[in-house]
Design a protein around this motif. Structure first.
Motif, PDB file in Angstrom:
ATOM      1  N   VAL A  68       0.544  -1.084   0.251  1.00 18.93           N
ATOM      2  CA  VAL A  68      -0.311  -0.273   0.254  1.00 18.93           C
ATOM      3  C   VAL A  68       1.290   0.645   0.007  1.00 18.93           C
ATOM      4  N   VAL A  69       0.332   2.311  -0.869  1.00 12.67           N
ATOM      5  CA  VAL A  69       1.655   3.211  -0.374  1.00 12.67           C
ATOM      6  C   VAL A  69       0.475   4.737  -0.355  1.00 12.67           C
ATOM      7  N   GLU A  70       0.241   5.161   0.404  1.00 13.90           N
ATOM      8  CA  GLU A  70      -0.690   6.359   0.465  1.00 13.90           C
ATOM      9  C   GLU A  70      -0.325   7.804   0.231  1.00 13.90           C
ATOM     10  N   ALA A  71      -0.747   8.405  -0.524  1.00 21.48           N
ATOM     11  CA  ALA A  71       0.058  10.177  -1.123  1.00 21.48           C
ATOM     12  C   ALA A  71      -1.317  11.220  -1.264  1.00 21.48           C
ATOM     13  N   GLY A  72      -1.008  11.696   0.014  1.00 19.39           N
ATOM     14  CA  GLY A  72      -2.645  12.700   0.772  1.00 19.39           C
ATOM     15  C   GLY A  72      -3.569  12.083   0.704  1.00 19.39           C
ATOM     16  N   ASP A  73      -4.847  12.447   0.516  1.00 22.03           N
ATOM     17  CA  ASP A  73      -6.294  11.216   0.019  1.00 22.03           C
ATOM     18  C   ASP A  73      -6.133  10.224  -1.255  1.00 22.03           C
ATOM     19  N   THR A  74      -5.243   9.564  -1.124  1.00 19.11           N
ATOM     20  CA  THR A  74      -4.947   8.438  -2.753  1.00 19.11           C
ATOM     21  C   THR A  74      -4.316   7.415  -2.335  1.00 19.11           C
ATOM     22  N   ILE A  75      -4.809   6.009  -2.526  1.00 19.37           N
ATOM     23  CA  ILE A  75      -4.449   4.911  -1.192  1.00 19.37           C
ATOM     24  C   ILE A  75      -3.856   4.163  -3.013  1.00 19.37           C
ATOM     25  N   ALA A  76      -2.750   3.707  -3.581  1.00 26.08           N
ATOM     26  CA  ALA A  76      -2.722   2.523  -4.031  1.00 26.08           C
ATOM     27  C   ALA A  76      -2.409   1.729  -3.722  1.00 26.08           C
ATOM     28  N   ALA A  77      -2.069   0.206  -3.766  1.00 27.31           N
ATOM     29  CA  ALA A  77      -2.942  -0.888  -3.804  1.00 27.31           C
ATOM     30  C   ALA A  77      -1.953  -2.183  -4.566  1.00 27.31           C
ATOM     31  N   ARG A  78      -1.322  -2.877  -3.742  1.00 24.86           N
ATOM     32  CA  ARG A  78      -1.240  -4.388  -5.152  1.00 24.86           C
ATOM     33  C   ARG A  78      -1.783  -5.262  -4.319  1.00 24.86           C
ATOM     34  N   VAL A  79      -2.899  -5.780  -4.475  1.00 22.70           N
ATOM     35  CA  VAL A  79      -3.668  -7.525  -3.888  1.00 22.70           C
ATOM     36  C   VAL A  79      -3.759  -8.339  -5.182  1.00 22.70           C
TER      37      VAL A  79
END
Length: 122
Positions: A68-79
């Protein structure tokens, strides 16, 4: 984290939990893939309807969040998603990248890029 709550609701087909994590103006995007060839863009009502259809099609499903990578109000995830079809017990696996925007503590935008493992026919 809100993304964990979203996946937990999906994994258990908990419609009340899903309603709690989705912003009233949420949009859920699924990019074209082997299951959904044209992709889809759903508002909350359509997302809940798709959720109910999935509950009828799958005996179970699970989400394994690897990164999981969070940047401000955005979350990117590898699932990794795994599902078992209710009709015949076939196991499906998809490697997914998700991008989620949070507003007011709830999921406002959620986009998935699903890469399905080859299907087996037995």
């Amino acid at each position: 984290m809100i993304l964990d709550d979203f996946f937990a609701a999906a994994e258990t087909f908990d419609e009340d939990a899903l309603a709690r994590v989705l912003h009233p103006e949420a949009r859920i995007s699924e990019m074209p893939n082997a299951i959904n060839r044209n992709g889809s863009e759903r508002d909350v009502t359509a997302a809940r309807e798709a959720f109910a259809r999935g509950k009828g099609l799958l005996a179970r499903q699970s989400y394994d969040v690897h990164e999981v990578v969070e940047a401000g109000d955005t979350i990117a995830a590898r699932v990794t998603w795994r599902g078992t079809l209710a009709a015949n017990g076939q196991e499906l696996t998809a490697h997914i990248a998700t991008f989620t925007q949070v507003r007011d503590g709830r999921i406002f935008r959620h986009a998935t890029y699903d890469c399905y493992a080859p299907f087996t026919t037995e």
